[in-house]
Scaffold this motif. Structure first.
Motif, PDB file in Angstrom:
ATOM      1  N   ALA A   1     -50.458  69.142 -56.389  1.00  0.00           N
ATOM      2  CA  ALA A   1     -49.605  70.261 -56.871  1.00  0.00           C
ATOM      3  C   ALA A   1     -48.545  70.388 -55.930  1.00  0.00           C
ATOM      4  O   ALA A   1     -47.151  70.607 -56.647  1.00  0.00           O
ATOM      5  N   ALA A   2     -48.451  70.289 -54.583  1.00  0.00           N
ATOM      6  CA  ALA A   2     -47.516  70.664 -53.794  1.00  0.00           C
ATOM      7  C   ALA A   2     -46.401  69.389 -53.952  1.00  0.00           C
ATOM      8  O   ALA A   2     -45.163  69.875 -53.968  1.00  0.00           O
ATOM      9  N   ARG A   3     -46.647  68.479 -54.114  1.00  0.00           N
ATOM     10  CA  ARG A   3     -45.745  67.336 -54.377  1.00  0.00           C
ATOM     11  C   ARG A   3     -45.027  67.469 -55.668  1.00  0.00           C
ATOM     12  O   ARG A   3     -43.583  67.198 -55.777  1.00  0.00           O
ATOM     13  N   ALA A   4     -45.601  67.914 -56.736  1.00  0.00           N
ATOM     14  CA  ALA A   4     -45.169  68.176 -58.029  1.00  0.00           C
ATOM     15  C   ALA A   4     -44.059  69.259 -57.877  1.00  0.00           C
ATOM     16  O   ALA A   4     -42.903  69.419 -58.412  1.00  0.00           O
TER      17      ALA A   4
ATOM     18  N   THR B   1     -30.657  94.812 -35.513  1.00  0.00           N
ATOM     19  CA  THR B   1     -31.927  94.859 -36.662  1.00  0.00           C
ATOM     20  C   THR B   1     -32.343  93.339 -36.807  1.00  0.00           C
ATOM     21  O   THR B   1     -31.403  92.638 -37.164  1.00  0.00           O
ATOM     22  N   ILE B   2     -33.574  92.950 -36.843  1.00  0.00           N
ATOM     23  CA  ILE B   2     -34.189  91.630 -37.199  1.00  0.00           C
ATOM     24  C   ILE B   2     -34.413  91.718 -38.831  1.00  0.00           C
ATOM     25  O   ILE B   2     -35.198  92.562 -39.029  1.00  0.00           O
ATOM     26  N   VAL B   3     -33.921  90.938 -39.539  1.00  0.00           N
ATOM     27  CA  VAL B   3     -34.320  90.661 -40.912  1.00  0.00           C
ATOM     28  C   VAL B   3     -34.949  89.307 -40.962  1.00  0.00           C
ATOM     29  O   VAL B   3     -34.640  88.411 -40.527  1.00  0.00           O
ATOM     30  N   THR B   4     -36.310  89.229 -41.771  1.00  0.00           N
ATOM     31  CA  THR B   4     -37.001  88.100 -41.769  1.00  0.00           C
ATOM     32  C   THR B   4     -38.056  88.190 -43.080  1.00  0.00           C
ATOM     33  O   THR B   4     -38.089  89.322 -43.538  1.00  0.00           O
ATOM     34  N   HIS B   5     -38.396  87.150 -43.685  1.00  0.00           N
ATOM     35  CA  HIS B   5     -39.164  86.944 -44.599  1.00  0.00           C
ATOM     36  C   HIS B   5     -40.461  87.622 -44.598  1.00  0.00           C
ATOM     37  O   HIS B   5     -41.195  88.176 -45.553  1.00  0.00           O
ATOM     38  N   ALA B   6     -41.228  87.267 -43.319  1.00  0.00           N
ATOM     39  CA  ALA B   6     -42.528  87.571 -42.934  1.00  0.00           C
ATOM     40  C   ALA B   6     -42.677  88.044 -41.408  1.00  0.00           C
ATOM     41  O   ALA B   6     -42.465  87.209 -40.808  1.00  0.00           O
TER      42      ALA B   6
ATOM     43  N   ARG C   1     -44.576  90.950 -49.431  1.00  0.00           N
ATOM     44  CA  ARG C   1     -45.434  91.961 -50.083  1.00  0.00           C
ATOM     45  C   ARG C   1     -46.245  91.056 -51.203  1.00  0.00           C
ATOM     46  O   ARG C   1     -46.956  91.544 -51.739  1.00  0.00           O
ATOM     47  N   LEU C   2     -46.001  89.619 -51.170  1.00  0.00           N
ATOM     48  CA  LEU C   2     -46.478  88.761 -51.919  1.00  0.00           C
ATOM     49  C   LEU C   2     -47.966  88.445 -51.308  1.00  0.00           C
ATOM     50  O   LEU C   2     -48.144  88.527 -50.239  1.00  0.00           O
ATOM     51  N   PRO C   3     -48.892  88.035 -52.326  1.00  0.00           N
ATOM     52  CA  PRO C   3     -50.296  87.606 -51.961  1.00  0.00           C
ATOM     53  C   PRO C   3     -50.148  86.611 -50.695  1.00  0.00           C
ATOM     54  O   PRO C   3     -49.712  85.590 -51.039  1.00  0.00           O
ATOM     55  N   GLY C   4     -50.710  86.822 -49.479  1.00  0.00           N
ATOM     56  CA  GLY C   4     -50.458  85.784 -48.527  1.00  0.00           C
ATOM     57  C   GLY C   4     -49.138  85.582 -48.003  1.00  0.00           C
ATOM     58  O   GLY C   4     -48.856  84.485 -47.228  1.00  0.00           O
ATOM     59  N   GLY C   5     -48.069  86.113 -48.332  1.00  0.00           N
ATOM     60  CA  GLY C   5     -46.992  86.213 -47.679  1.00  0.00           C
ATOM     61  C   GLY C   5     -46.572  86.470 -46.317  1.00  0.00           C
ATOM     62  O   GLY C   5     -45.852  85.447 -45.957  1.00  0.00           O
TER      63      GLY C   5
ATOM     64  N   ARG D   1     -45.146  79.004 -48.397  1.00  0.00           N
ATOM     65  CA  ARG D   1     -45.441  78.804 -49.662  1.00  0.00           C
ATOM     66  C   ARG D   1     -44.740  79.436 -51.097  1.00  0.00           C
ATOM     67  O   ARG D   1     -44.835  78.935 -52.193  1.00  0.00           O
ATOM     68  N   TYR D   2     -43.872  80.350 -50.361  1.00  0.00           N
ATOM     69  CA  TYR D   2     -42.879  80.936 -51.365  1.00  0.00           C
ATOM     70  C   TYR D   2     -41.379  80.539 -51.183  1.00  0.00           C
ATOM     71  O   TYR D   2     -40.421  81.215 -51.442  1.00  0.00           O
TER      72      TYR D   2
END
Length: 408
Positions: free
Chosen positions: A132-135, A31-36, A58-62, A68-69
């Motif tokens: 924002a990403a740097r912060a 079984t493969i398990v992955t974030h997306a 299941r998160l927006p744009g995930g 990003r998450y």
């Protein structure tokens, strides 16, 4: 053994996914398990397996952009129920090894790279990010480093894709890693029959900072030699604006176009530092040499004077000097030697080495002695065990007083 293969995310087919394909062939029922997971972006070999996603999908744009998450991924991994699995293989380049397994399960990690964006290349990624990403990176990176180190301790054995990555694992995680070079698929990479190399050099990869495409582009713009750039990325517009007319950008191309250009070029220019580097071996399999920076995984695959040349400073001047040296050496280059060398990095060798690594790890875990449990501490006021209560108390005799002359 019921097996799970944990892969960071499945949104394309790059080097990490090629390794995953071979792991799937070794464990066809896994079984493969992955974030997306994007089924359209991966191969049939991967699609044939059951794939489970973490809540990141299941998160927006995930599914489109799971990176990003990143700060949520430790929680997503640790929330997974892995109780049913006897063997867990984590394929690590993003967060994957942090799953919590049964105490008696075997957990193996194949590490393509410790997460670059929180360890050795943190400042490169941060400089290329928006405000924002740097912060966010400055805020979350220390916490992610601590988590990354702690979950590395949960793994029974670690394999690295190069000695260079093994040293990075030692520094970041404090763990020893066995080196197993990844499999390279050479299908279709072969010399162009009956033709001589054309008058251009090749650069292949994603146009991002750590691959240092600007070094090759500036060097060839100065020298006037022809360079063909295959790949796309955030820096393409800026690099095209700075390049001379002798530098051609093809963007993303099909596998057939890549193989054709690999066979007809004078050689590959490779100015970045890679964990391993599959592209140089593909070009060697096509019978062409590699000129690259002498650091990282390339030092384990490129042989100076046999399969290519090195330069030892990341500067346009050093690239120009190395290309001039390589062109003087090209009449002595033997394509068959480069092809034979590349053939040693195929999938059959990887599968044999990984199977042996897994067997050694399983034997080592079975032979490891169980640590002796510390004696429990009795709370104040608690009743003593009967055996202690019946134990005779030692008799103490008073020590005779010292003479008056010594009491001072």
């Amino acid at each position: 053994m019921k097996t799970a293969i944990v892969h960071y995310w499945l949104t394309g087919m790059r080097g990490g996914e090629k390794v995953l394909e071979e792991l799937c062939r070794l464990h066809p029922e896994a079984t493969i398990v992955t974030h997306a997971y994007d089924p359209e972006a991966v191969s049939d070999t991967i699609r044939r397996h059951e794939v489970r996603e973490t809540f990141i999908a299941r998160l927006p744009g995930g599914r489109r952009n799971p990176q990003r998450y990143l700060p949520l991924m430790p929680r997503a991994l640790e929330a997974l129920d892995m109780e049913e699995f006897d063997l867990v293989i984590s394929s690590e380049a993003g967060p994957a090894k942090g799953v919590v397994t049964r105490p008696d399960a075997l957990h193996l990690c194949y590490c393509h790279s410790p997460m670059r964006y929180i360890w050795d290349q943190f400042h490169i990624y941060r400089a290329d990010s928006g405000l924002a990403a740097r912060a966010a990176m400055s805020l979350f990176a220390p916490r992610l480093r601590r988590w990354d180190m702690s979950c590395a301790a949960r793994v029974d054995a670690i394999a690295a894709n190069s000695a260079y990555v093994a040293r990075r694992i030692s520094k970041a995680w404090g763990r020893r890693a066995e080196v197993i070079h990844p499999p390279v698929d050479f299908e279709g990479f072969a010399p162009a029959p009956g033709t001589q190399p054309e008058d251009y050099w090749l650069w292949v990869g994603e146009l991002v900072s750590y691959k240092r495409p600007e070094l090759a582009i500036e060097a060839f713009t100065r020298s006037g030699r022809r360079l063909v750039v295959i790949g796309d990325g955030a820096q393409r517009r800026r690099l095209e604006a700075s390049a001379g007319a002798n530098v051609q950008f093809l963007g993303r191309v099909s596998a057939e176009v890549l193989k054709d250009h690999s066979a007809r070029c004078r050689g590959l220019v490779y100015p970045g530092v890679e964990d391993f580097g599959i592209t140089p071996l593909e070009v060697m399999a096509a019978g062409r040499p590699v000129v690259g920076f002498a650091r990282g995984g390339l030092c384990e695959t490129n042989i100076e004077g046999v399969t290519g040349q090195f330069f030892r400073e990341q500067s346009p001047h050093a690239v120009i000097a190395a290309i001039e040296r390589a062109e003087a050496w090209l009449p002595d280059f033997r394509p068959e030697k480069a092809m034979a060398h590349a053939a040693g990095f195929g999938a059959k060798r990887f599968c044999a080495e990984f199977s042996a690594f897994a067997a050694r790890a399983e034997a080592a875990v079975q032979l490891k002695p169980v640590a002796r449990q510390p004696r429990p501490i009795r709370a104040l006021g608690a009743a003593r065990p009967l055996t202690m209560a019946l134990r005779p108390r030692p008799q103490f005799r008073a020590r005779p007083s010292a003479p008056l002359s010594l009491r001072r």
